[in-house]
Each structure stands twice: as structure tokens, then as C-alpha cells.
Design an enzyme around this catalytic site. Structure first.
Site, PDB file in Angstrom:
ATOM      1  N   ASP A 161       0.837  -1.190   0.000  1.00 21.94           N
ATOM      2  CA  ASP A 161       0.000   0.000   0.000  1.00 21.94           C
ATOM      3  C   ASP A 161       0.880   1.252   0.000  1.00 21.94           C
ATOM      4  O   ASP A 161       2.025   1.198  -0.449  1.00 21.94           O
ATOM      5  CB  ASP A 161      -0.942  -0.053   1.221  1.00 21.94           C
ATOM      6  CG  ASP A 161      -2.313   0.509   0.895  1.00 21.94           C
ATOM      7  OD1 ASP A 161      -2.384   1.719   0.609  1.00 21.94           O
ATOM      8  OD2 ASP A 161      -3.287  -0.260   0.914  1.00 21.94           O
ATOM      9  N   HIS A 230      -3.680   5.961   3.153  1.00 19.33           N
ATOM     10  CA  HIS A 230      -4.445   4.776   2.790  1.00 19.33           C
ATOM     11  C   HIS A 230      -3.844   3.509   3.384  1.00 19.33           C
ATOM     12  O   HIS A 230      -4.566   2.642   3.895  1.00 19.33           O
ATOM     13  CB  HIS A 230      -4.480   4.696   1.253  1.00 19.33           C
ATOM     14  CG  HIS A 230      -5.302   3.596   0.695  1.00 19.33           C
ATOM     15  ND1 HIS A 230      -4.802   2.339   0.448  1.00 19.33           N
ATOM     16  CD2 HIS A 230      -6.601   3.560   0.304  1.00 19.33           C
ATOM     17  CE1 HIS A 230      -5.761   1.579  -0.080  1.00 19.33           C
ATOM     18  NE2 HIS A 230      -6.871   2.300  -0.174  1.00 19.33           N
ATOM     19  N   SER A 408     -11.076  -1.281  -0.920  1.00 18.33           N
ATOM     20  CA  SER A 408      -9.847  -1.231  -0.115  1.00 18.33           C
ATOM     21  C   SER A 408     -10.110  -1.554   1.339  1.00 18.33           C
ATOM     22  O   SER A 408      -9.235  -2.061   2.036  1.00 18.33           O
ATOM     23  CB  SER A 408      -9.240   0.177  -0.158  1.00 18.33           C
ATOM     24  OG  SER A 408      -8.429   0.347  -1.274  1.00 18.33           O
TER      25      SER A 408
END
Ligand code: CA
Ligand code: CA
Ligand code: CA
Length: 845
Positions: A161, A230, A408
Site C-alpha cells: 500500500d 491509505h 480497499s
């Protein structure tokens, strides 16, 4: 380089036009959108060799300028274009290269992106994704899974990520201290940390400024945006620390998180992502040290349009061959997932997103490639998914939490559960993991928009981990004690806690024979449904309970355990037990109170005593008693009993001195309570004072006094030998006596000070003859009065008597005298009779 600026800008414009209009892809009939433009190619040669020398050869084949970026493998290399070109053009170049007999494979090095949508942090209830499924709320039943395991500390979970927030309060310590992962970003502009690949996977922020996105810059055409954090958000869903009174709870509490930073500003190259996959499972990556802690679970909450890149596919195959399970987001473009990579890569578990209601999140990709769905949030119906981020809009500033939605967010729920399944059954293959996930998934609710589109159902962590356990232990007995620990809290010394139940279950397929149950510490068994006699046998899938109580005999934190010995695998099983021995204690302050001298019958001003509850348990007050000439006059201590005073609290008692005797006197304030050691009573001291009254003499006798005359005065001394002022209220005299002076007061009320005296002058004024009694009386504040002095006197007066009372002469010739008769006059009084005259009132006598 200047000549490339307009081309770059044009390429970016072209890309976004395609994205917005959803124009069908040029090369792929079933792809609804195009991958993002890229400026890189991955080329695998048939023979290993130095890639730098290949650039000009391959450039001639492709018909464009190619620069050598780096080796991807010993036979595979990354080449750069002069500028980013639309995917179709790069694919056309790759096809030309594939025609070269020296080239085994060539693909665009496509850019992939985080598969999430951020939003404002509006969340009233954010825990639903982990709750048990219920009508209208489709969580993953994590508490049931946690009864079986909270993770295996030797199993590593890789997160590919944007990088890590290693010191976030809810993630700190959740990675291996010696190996947080790796920063795989090879492109300086995307990395933003000042270098290429490095061993620190920390996320410096993936923000894109307008300057960075400006025409002619390396990130030209990228969307200007704040940092997403994120990777940390995804990591929090997988493994944020639970029960630390902060933030959120992740699915796995024990397995270390391994961060592979593969996304930076404006996404990341597939070549870096493929390297990240390979590095995560401990395979060789050109130019990097090997990962000493290979992962068994790989989370890829990322993607982009396009068919699965063959180099990425190869990396995923390699990972599968190493025993790793790869979980990938289905994508957020509300279309079939087969247009989205790596969701469409083989060997991945592809995850669609549902909102809380179990309906497909409106953005979620779908279709036959999706294996199952998991909570990803849908802001149109629920609170989205709350997890760990940073407050910084660019670089990190402060720990924070935010609600995002996306596949996600769905993907790490599955990755977390897979890590728990592997914790209870490490032998599971990736295919077995998928089959269990699908077999145990919660069916979509009736009429859900996910039916037939989002795989087998909604992730059910409890059922999946349970099934993984059963599969592992079908041929053996498996004892499970639930809960994993018992906490009794504070308990007063010498008392027993309420009973807590420990459930023994046989999760295995064969009968369980329990041979002993042993306790340590201040804990012991109290009932329960399990037999009292050992050994006993519990059939497969049966359970019974042991009651456990805590009966502390020492102060403070206490730990112990219950140890079950059986024929189960991993016997003996232990459950930690804890509790705190509490004691009540009380102290008075001050230790003593001394009152000023106080007149009997009056009350003093109040003095204050503080009673403090100084133990660790609440003080139960059975009573407060005050002895002696003292009374309670107030304060906020209880007045009715029993009463409680919490540990650490105090209350006040106000006490007055009310003496009943004119002496020094003593009393006590004492407490009756549950304190282990009785509180020392408070000594109360005071001296009572009172007036007294004395007369001298106690009786007064006057000399005989002639009636109507006044005697000489005599003096009476009136004294106050007491310790308090004497209040003189009235002074009275009875009888033929009168006050003529003296130093005592003449008007009342009046006061005679302690130890003072005064005089009253009295005289006798008899009004009649004889004994005359009188009394001087004093009315005062001396109890029992009035008191006085007796007065004695005698009135004196003259008196006479005549004998006889009558004289009769009989007949007598006129003119001739009778015989003489005698009249006797006697003085019979106390004093001489003075005869002033003697008269006869008839001339005939
Ligand atoms: Ca770097
Ligand atoms: Ca770095
Ligand atoms: Ca937490």
C-alpha cells in the site's frame, strides 16, 4: 526535455477524457475503461544479461527512445519512455517488442492506485463491520473468531500500500521491531521521501501539489490531492490494537504487520508492486536484501484498469507457491471486476464491498471473478469504515482516525480473517482458505443487490475461523476454554467474588477426557455443570462449565491460573485469572480536638473532624458514635447507617462541646466500619465551667429591737466561688427587714464574675412585738435556687394590765362615800411603761 512538455500535457488530457467518458478500450473488447497512462515497460528477455545494453536495441525494435531504469529480475528489465503515453500506445510498443525473438515477454508497467474513497469523518457507530451479522447489519462476527484465536505472532501479514504510520497510537508495536517492511518505490517523484527503494516503509504522505502536477513536471496530469494515509487505514482494519482505549480494533491482535510501500504520489508502478509481492514472501528481488520474515497473507487494497499484467501474475503465482494467500480489492468502478487488476489476476481472493445492510456498495466492482464480499462501507446507507490515519494534509502531523469506504476497506477484513484461519490451522492452502471463506460466508439478505454478483456471500470471520479449526482437529480431541482469561476486578479481602463461568468445549472430532483441573492463586472452583469427579469425558462438540471465584487474602493485584489437563492436543490448557484484593481503611483527622472552657448547660462552637476512606475498597460505615459531653452538630458524613464512603473520598463531622459538669471531661468519636484495622478514635477534651453561690453568714440574727425603731445594719457577703459568671436575676427580702446598701447590684439582671463577691447591708425594722423571721433570697443561674440567708429578730414593746376588769360599788347614799376598792395596774411589756396620766370620767368616783 522542453519539447516533451506539451506531449506530457496532451497525454494527461487524453487519459482523463477516457476516464470520464468511459470510452471502450481500444484493444480489449471486455474492458470498459483504460489503464492509466504510463511511461514504463517491463521486458523479459529469453536469456539473462545486462539490461543497460539492451535499451538501444529494444528502442530500435519499438521505434521509440527507451532508457534503462533497472533490473526487475536477472532476465527482466524496466525501461522508461521519454514521457507517459496512453496505455493503448504503450501496449502497442510492448506488442512490437514481443515480436522480437530475443524478447520473451513485454508489458506496460501500468500504474495502480489505492482502491478507496475518503470522506469526512462522520461516524456515530463505527464498529458494525466487526459485529455479528444480524438483520440489517452484516458484520463479520469477530468476537466468535476471537474466542478461538486473536492471531499467531509467528505469522506475518504483508500490506502492499502507501506505506506505514509505524508510531500511530493504535498501530505502534504491531510490526516486527527488526523488520517493518520495505519501501519499494523506485521512482523519486512518486516516493516523496528523497530516495528510491529503502528499508523504511514509512508513508511520508502521497499528496500531490499543483506544482508537482503542473505541465512539464514528473507528475504532470496527476490529480492534485491531500495525503490519503491509505496504507495506515488498511493496516488499522487488519491489526489496530484492540482494548487499548484508543481508536479502533483491528481483526488480528498478534500477527506482525509487514509494510510494503508500493504506492506513492499518484499511484505506483506494477513493477514495484510485483517486486513487493515477491519480497513479501521472501523471494529474491533484484538489488534488495531478502525479507527474513516471509508473509503468509498479502493484502492488496489497490488496483487499476486492465487485464492482469503477466509480471504481476507471475509474482502472485510465486507467492501462492510459497504458501501465501493473496487478497485483492475488486475495485471501485461499479463494473465487472474482470477489467480491474490485480482483482482479475489468478491466485487472488477477490473481495467486493457491501454496506452495512448487506447490499452491494454502490461503487463496488462485481461479477464472476469476485470470490466474496466484506464490509467496505457505503456512505449512502451507513457510517463507512473507521480506521487509523494521520491528520496531516501533506506530511504526517498527528495521529488521527477517519472513515473511508471502498473495496480497499473490504479487502483487509478478509485478509485479517485469513490470518486468523491460518493461526488456528497453519496447514491450510490458499485454495482451502478460499473454499472455507465461501462455505461459511453469510448469505446476502433477500433482494440484496449483491446476490449473484459479489461471490459466495458476506465474510463471516467467526464461522470461517471455526471451520478452519474443525478442519484442523477432526481426528483429535481439542479442548477449548472460553473466555481466554477471567478478570475479577477488585474484591474485598476475605470475601468471595461472584462466580464467573469458564466454558470447556471439545472442538475436536474425538472424545475429550479431562483428567484434572488445578487452580493457583486466590481462585477456586465453585460449581458449574462439568462433573466434580475427574476424569470425565466430553463428546465431540459438547461443552460444560466450571464456576470460578476469587477469594483474596492479600492486598493488591493478584494473578493465578486454571490449568486443565486432558487428552487434547496442546494439553494442558491454561486460562489466566486476575483480580485485585481490596481493603477498606479509614482515618480520622485530627487525632484529638480540644475545646475551650465552656459553661455548663451551654454549647460550644463547632469543630470539624475529617473522616477519610483511605483503603482501596469502599468504606462501609456501620455507625459513628460520640461519647461524653459532646454532640454532633453537622458535617456531610452520613447520618443513617450503614452508609458507604468510596475509596479515596472523605467526609466531615462537626462536633460541639456541651458540658454537663463543671469539670475537665473527655469523650471519643469512634467509627464502626468494615475497615481492616479500626480507625483510631478521635479524643475530645473540654472543661465545663459553672457559677456558684456563697453567703456569709448563712443566717443573720439581729438584737431585739423596739417595734418602730431601726436596728443597726448588718452585712451579708455574697460570693461566686465558681468558674463561670453568676447571673443575678433578683434579690428579695421578706419580713421586717430592709436593704440599705452594700456593694452588690441594686438593679437586675446583673452579673457577678467568677471568684468575685459583694455585700448586701440589711437592717431590722420590727413592726410588731415578738419574734420576726425573714429571708434574703437570691434568684440566679445556679441550679436549684433561689438560695438565701435566714434573718432573725425580735420586736420589743411596752404592755399593761388592769385587775379586775370591773368594779361594782353597790347602793350608796347620796352624799356619802363608799368603801374604797383597789384597782391594780401592772406593767407587763418588754420595756418600762410610761404612765402619762390617769383619769376618771365620772365625777361621782
Ligand atoms: Ca524511498
Ligand atoms: Ca522510505
Ligand atoms: Ca485500538
Amino acid at each position: 526535455m522542453n519539447s516533451s512538455i506539451p506531449l506530457r500535457a496532451m497525454a494527461a488530457l487524453f487519459f482523463f477524457t477516457l476516464m470520464l467518458l468511459q470510452v471502450p478500450a481500444v484493444r480489449s473488447a471486455d474492458s470498459a475503461t483504460m489503464p492509466a497512462p504510463t511511461d514504463r515497460l517491463i521486458v523479459q528477455m529469453r536469456e539473462p544479461g545486462a539490461g543497460a545494453q539492451l535499451a538501444s536495441t529494444l528502442a530500435a525494435v519499438a521505434g521509440v527512445e527507451l532508457s534503462y531504469i533497472r533490473a526487475f529480475d536477472e532476465d527482466t528489465h524496466i525501461f522508461g519512455l521519454a514521457q507517459a503515453l496512453p496505455h493503448a500506445e504503450v501496449e502497442a510498443l510492448a506488442e512490437r517488442l514481443r515480436d522480437d525473438p530475443e524478447v520473451l515477454l513485454a508489458t506496460p508497467d501500468t500504474l495502480l492506485f489505492p482502491a478507496f474513497e475518503a470522506s469526512d469523518p462522520l461516524y456515530q457507530e463505527y464498529g458494525w463491520p466487526l459485529w455479528a451479522p444480524a438483520l440489517g447489519s452484516y458484520g463479520i462476527d469477530l468476537s466468535r473468531a476471537w474466542d478461538l484465536t486473536q492471531g499467531d505472532p509467528n505469522l506475518v501479514i504483508a500490506i502492499l500500500d502507501t506505506g506505514a504510520l509505524l508510531n500511530h497510537e493504535d498501530l505502534i508495536g504491531r510490526h516486527l521491531a527488526t523488520n517493518p517492511g520495505y519501501d519499494m518505490l523506485s521512482d523519486l517523484a512518486r516516493a516523496g521521501d528523497g530516495n528510491g527503494r529503502d528499508p523504511d516503509p514509512s508513508d511520508p504522505g502521497d499528496f500531490v501539489t499543483s506544482n508537482e502536477a503542473a505541465s512539464g513536471q514528473p507528475l504532470a496530469g496527476c490529480t492534485v490531492s491531500d495525503s490519503s494515509w491509505h496504507g495506515a487505514h488498511v493496516a488499522g482494519i487488519i491489526g489496530a490494537t484492540a482494548n487499548n482505549a484508543r481508536g479502533i480494533a483491528g481483526v488480528n491482535q498478534s500477527s506482525p504487520l509487514l509494510y510494503l510501500r508500493v504506492l506513492g504520489k499518484c499511484g505506483g508502478y506494477i513493477s514495484d508492486i510485483a517486486d513487493g509481492v515477491r519480497w513479501a514472501v521472501g523471494l529474491n528481488v533484484s538489488g534488495l536484501p531478502r525479507n527474513p520474515n516471509p508473509a503468509r497473507v498479502i493484502n492488496m487494497s489497490l488496483g487499476g484498469s486492465g487485464t492482469c499484467n503477466s509480471f504481476l501474475q507471475q509474482a502472485i503465482n510465486d507467492a501462492n507457491n510459497q504458501g501465501a494467500v493473496v487478497i485483492a480489492a475488486a475495485g471501485n468502478s461499479n463494473q465487472a471486476a474482470d477489467t480491474y487488476q490485480p482483482a482479475n489476476c489468478g491466485g487472488t481472493i477477490t473481495v467486493a464491498a457491501v454496506g452495512r445492510t448487506g447490499w452491494r456498495a454502490r461503487y463496488s466492482n462485481y461479477g464472476p471473478l469476485v470470490d466474496l464480499a466484506a464490509p467496505g462501507g457505503d456512505r449512502s446507507v451507513d457510517t463507512q469504515i473507521f480506521s487509523t490515519v494521520n491528520s496531516g494534509r501533506t506530511v504526517p502531523v498527528n495521529d488521527s482516525y477517519s472513515a473511508y469506504q471502498g473495496t480497499s476497506m473490504a479487502t483487509p477484513h478478509v485478509a485479517g480473517v485469513v490470518s486468523l484461519m491460518l493461526a488456528v490451522n497453519p496447514a491450510l492452502t490458499a485454495a482451502e482458505v478460499l473454499s472455507i471463506l465461501q462455505a461459511t460466508a453469510t448469505p446476502f439478505p433477500a433482494e440484496s443487490s449483491c446476490i449473484g454478483l459479489c461471490g459466495a456471500g458476506i465474510l463471516n470471520g467467526g464461522a470461517a475461523v471455526d471451520a478452519a479449526t474443525r478442519r484442523a482437529y477432526s481426528s483429535i480431541a481439542l479442548a477449548q476454554l472460553h473466555p481466554l482469561s477471567l478478570h475479577f476486578g477488585g474484591q474485598l479481602l476475605g470475601t468471595a467474588s461472584a462466580t464467573q463461568l469458564l466454558t470447556l468445549s471439545n472442538r475436536g472430532g474425538q472424545p475429550l477426557t479431562a483428567s484434572a483441573l488445578q487452580f493457583s492463586g486466590a481462585f477456586r472452583r465453585q460449581g458449574g455443570t462439568c462433573p466434580n469427579q475427574f476424569p470425565f469425558t466430553l463428546a465431540s462438540e459438547m461443552s460444560c462449565t466450571f464456576g470460578v471465584i476469587f477469594n483474596p487474602d492479600t492486598i493488591g493485584q493478584q494473578v493465578g491460573q486454571v490449568l486443565l489437563t486432558s487428552n487434547s492436543v496442546a494439553s494442558p490448557h491454561s486460562v489466566p485469572l486476575s483480580g485485585e484484593g481490596l481493603v477498606a481503611a479509614a482515618t480520622f483527622s485530627p487525632a484529638a480536638l480540644s475545646f475551650a472552657q465552656q459553661q455548663v448547660g451551654t454549647q460550644s462552637a463547632s469543630q470539624r473532624i475529617t473522616l477519610a476512606s483511605t483503603g482501596s475498597a469502599p468504606l462501609t460505615i456501620q455507625g459513628i458514635t460520640i461519647s461524653g459531653d459532646f454532640v454532633r452538630s453537622g458535617g456531610n458524613c452520613p447520618t443513617t447507617f450503614p452508609a458507604a464512603l468510596a475509596a479515596g473520598q472523605s467526609c466531615t463531622l462537626d462536633v460541639r462541646f456541651v458540658p454537663t459538669t463543671a469539670t475537665r471531661t473527655r469523650g471519643l468519636v469512634s467509627l464502626s466500619s468494615n475497615a481492616l484495622a479500626a480507625a483510631a478514635p478521635v479524643g475530645l477534651f473540654g472543661t465545663g465551667s459553672a457559677p456558684a453561690l456563697g453567703f456569709n453568714p448563712l443566717a443573720l440574727t439581729f438584737a431585739p429591737q423596739i417595734v418602730g425603731t431601726t436596728s443597726p445594719t448588718q452585712s451579708i457577703t455574697l460570693s461566686n466561688p465558681g468558674s463561670a459568671p453568676l447571673s443575678l436575676e433578683a434579690l428579695s427580702l421578706t419580713g421586717d427587714y430592709e436593704r440599705v446598701g452594700g456593694s452588690c447590684a441594686t438593679s437586675f439582671p446583673a452579673t457577678l464574675a467568677a471568684l468575685a463577691s459583694c455585700s448586701v447591708e440589711v437592717r431590722f425594722v420590727p413592726t410588731r412585738r415578738g419574734t420576726q423571721e425573714g429571708q434574703l433570697s437570691l434568684f440566679s443561674n445556679v441550679p436549684g435556687g433561689p438560695y438565701g440567708v435566714a434573718l432573725h429578730g425580735n420586736g420589743l414593746a411596752p404592755a399593761l394590765s388592769l385587775t379586775p376588769q370591773q368594779i361594782h360599788f353597790g347602793g350608796q347614799t347620796v352624799g356619802s362615800p363608799s368603801l374604797t376598792q383597789t384597782l391594780i395596774l401592772s406593767s407587763t411589756g418588754d420595756v418600762p411603761l410610761q404612765i402619762a396620766a390617769l383619769t376618771l370620767d365620772n365625777e361621782a368616783f
